[in-house]
Motif scaffolding. Structure first.
Motif, PDB file in Angstrom:
ATOM      1  N   UNK A   4       3.017  -6.829   3.672  1.00 18.82           N
ATOM      2  CA  UNK A   4       4.201  -6.057   4.054  1.00 18.82           C
ATOM      3  C   UNK A   4       4.547  -5.019   2.993  1.00 18.82           C
ATOM      4  N   UNK A   5       4.363  -5.365   1.726  1.00 23.91           N
ATOM      5  CA  UNK A   5       4.596  -4.403   0.652  1.00 23.91           C
ATOM      6  C   UNK A   5       3.610  -3.246   0.738  1.00 23.91           C
ATOM      7  N   UNK A   6       2.371  -3.564   1.075  1.00 26.34           N
ATOM      8  CA  UNK A   6       1.330  -2.538   1.148  1.00 26.34           C
ATOM      9  C   UNK A   6       1.599  -1.590   2.315  1.00 26.34           C
ATOM     10  N   UNK A   7       2.035  -2.125   3.444  1.00 25.82           N
ATOM     11  CA  UNK A   7       2.285  -1.285   4.618  1.00 25.82           C
ATOM     12  C   UNK A   7       3.432  -0.308   4.400  1.00 25.82           C
ATOM     13  N   UNK A   8       4.330  -0.605   3.482  1.00 25.76           N
ATOM     14  CA  UNK A   8       5.470   0.268   3.215  1.00 25.76           C
ATOM     15  C   UNK A   8       5.112   1.432   2.297  1.00 25.76           C
ATOM     16  N   UNK A   9       3.936   1.394   1.685  1.00 29.63           N
ATOM     17  CA  UNK A   9       3.525   2.439   0.752  1.00 29.63           C
ATOM     18  C   UNK A   9       3.006   3.667   1.498  1.00 29.63           C
ATOM     19  N   UNK A  10       3.115   4.816   0.834  1.00 29.91           N
ATOM     20  CA  UNK A  10       2.560   6.042   1.401  1.00 29.91           C
ATOM     21  C   UNK A  10       1.068   6.103   1.089  1.00 29.91           C
ATOM     22  N   UNK A  11       0.393   7.078   1.670  1.00 36.16           N
ATOM     23  CA  UNK A  11      -1.053   7.207   1.466  1.00 36.16           C
ATOM     24  C   UNK A  11      -1.385   7.493   0.002  1.00 36.16           C
ATOM     25  N   UNK A  12      -0.574   8.321  -0.643  1.00 40.54           N
ATOM     26  CA  UNK A  12      -0.809   8.642  -2.054  1.00 40.54           C
ATOM     27  C   UNK A  12      -0.619   7.399  -2.932  1.00 40.54           C
ATOM     28  N   UNK A  13       0.396   6.622  -2.626  1.00 37.45           N
ATOM     29  CA  UNK A  13       0.643   5.395  -3.382  1.00 37.45           C
ATOM     30  C   UNK A  13      -0.498   4.399  -3.178  1.00 37.45           C
ATOM     31  N   UNK A  14      -1.011   4.324  -1.953  1.00 35.21           N
ATOM     32  CA  UNK A  14      -2.132   3.428  -1.668  1.00 35.21           C
ATOM     33  C   UNK A  14      -3.369   3.831  -2.467  1.00 35.21           C
ATOM     34  N   UNK A  15      -3.642   5.133  -2.503  1.00 30.55           N
ATOM     35  CA  UNK A  15      -4.801   5.607  -3.270  1.00 30.55           C
ATOM     36  C   UNK A  15      -4.650   5.293  -4.749  1.00 30.55           C
ATOM     37  N   UNK A  16      -3.447   5.503  -5.289  1.00 24.48           N
ATOM     38  CA  UNK A  16      -3.209   5.226  -6.702  1.00 24.48           C
ATOM     39  C   UNK A  16      -3.346   3.739  -7.002  1.00 24.48           C
ATOM     40  N   UNK A  17      -2.790   2.905  -6.141  1.00 24.90           N
ATOM     41  CA  UNK A  17      -2.863   1.453  -6.331  1.00 24.90           C
ATOM     42  C   UNK A  17      -4.315   0.974  -6.242  1.00 24.90           C
ATOM     43  N   UNK A  18      -5.073   1.541  -5.307  1.00 24.39           N
ATOM     44  CA  UNK A  18      -6.482   1.185  -5.161  1.00 24.39           C
ATOM     45  C   UNK A  18      -7.262   1.539  -6.424  1.00 24.39           C
ATOM     46  N   UNK A  19      -6.999   2.706  -6.969  1.00 26.72           N
ATOM     47  CA  UNK A  19      -7.659   3.120  -8.209  1.00 26.72           C
ATOM     48  C   UNK A  19      -7.308   2.173  -9.353  1.00 26.72           C
ATOM     49  N   UNK A  20      -6.029   1.809  -9.452  1.00 27.79           N
ATOM     50  CA  UNK A  20      -5.593   0.898 -10.513  1.00 27.79           C
ATOM     51  C   UNK A  20      -6.250  -0.472 -10.375  1.00 27.79           C
ATOM     52  N   UNK A  21      -6.308  -0.978  -9.142  1.00 31.49           N
ATOM     53  CA  UNK A  21      -6.903  -2.294  -8.922  1.00 31.49           C
ATOM     54  C   UNK A  21      -8.399  -2.302  -9.201  1.00 31.49           C
ATOM     55  N   UNK A  22      -9.083  -1.216  -8.850  1.00 28.51           N
ATOM     56  CA  UNK A  22     -10.517  -1.141  -9.139  1.00 28.51           C
ATOM     57  C   UNK A  22     -10.764  -1.123 -10.641  1.00 28.51           C
ATOM     58  N   UNK A  23      -9.910  -0.414 -11.386  1.00 32.65           N
ATOM     59  CA  UNK A  23     -10.042  -0.396 -12.844  1.00 32.65           C
ATOM     60  C   UNK A  23      -9.764  -1.788 -13.418  1.00 32.65           C
ATOM     61  N   UNK A  24      -8.751  -2.461 -12.881  1.00 27.37           N
ATOM     62  CA  UNK A  24      -8.439  -3.812 -13.342  1.00 27.37           C
ATOM     63  C   UNK A  24      -9.590  -4.773 -13.050  1.00 27.37           C
ATOM     64  N   UNK A  25     -10.189  -4.643 -11.870  1.00 26.22           N
ATOM     65  CA  UNK A  25     -11.323  -5.501 -11.517  1.00 26.22           C
ATOM     66  C   UNK A  25     -12.497  -5.261 -12.465  1.00 26.22           C
ATOM     67  N   UNK A  26     -12.754  -4.007 -12.798  1.00 21.52           N
ATOM     68  CA  UNK A  26     -13.823  -3.693 -13.746  1.00 21.52           C
ATOM     69  C   UNK A  26     -13.561  -4.370 -15.087  1.00 21.52           C
ATOM     70  N   UNK A  27     -12.314  -4.265 -15.570  1.00 25.25           N
ATOM     71  CA  UNK A  27     -11.969  -4.880 -16.854  1.00 25.25           C
ATOM     72  C   UNK A  27     -12.080  -6.404 -16.797  1.00 25.25           C
ATOM     73  N   UNK A  28     -11.655  -6.990 -15.684  1.00 18.63           N
ATOM     74  CA  UNK A  28     -11.755  -8.438 -15.539  1.00 18.63           C
ATOM     75  C   UNK A  28     -13.208  -8.896 -15.533  1.00 18.63           C
TER      76      UNK A  28
END
Length: 66
Positions: A4-28
């Motif tokens: 539900x939190x994800x569905x409330x985000x705009x497309x730009x916010x989704x892209x930014x969050x996706x980039x952040x999560x991919x970087x976090x996954x790489x670090x993990x």
């Protein structure tokens, strides 16, 4: 992160969050490789969040096409 939190985000916010999560996954993964990872379940959680974001982004694309 809940769907539900994800569905409330705009497309730009989704892209930014996706980039952040991919970087976090790489670090993990890097920490896991050198045995410095404190919480190995965090990798699974980040992967699921990435999948949720990609699902919502795909649904938005389909909605815009029709």
């Amino acid at each position: 992160m809940k769907a539900t939190e994800i569905r409330e985000m705009s497309a730009a916010e989704l892209n930014q969050k996706l980039t952040d999560l991919k970087a976090e996954l790489f670090n993990l993964r890097f920490q896991h490789a050198i045995n410095q990872l404190d919480n190995p379940m965090r990798i699974k959680a980040v992967k699921k969040d990435i999948a949720r974001i990609k699902t919502v982004m795909h649904a938005l694309e389909l909605k815009n096409v029709q």
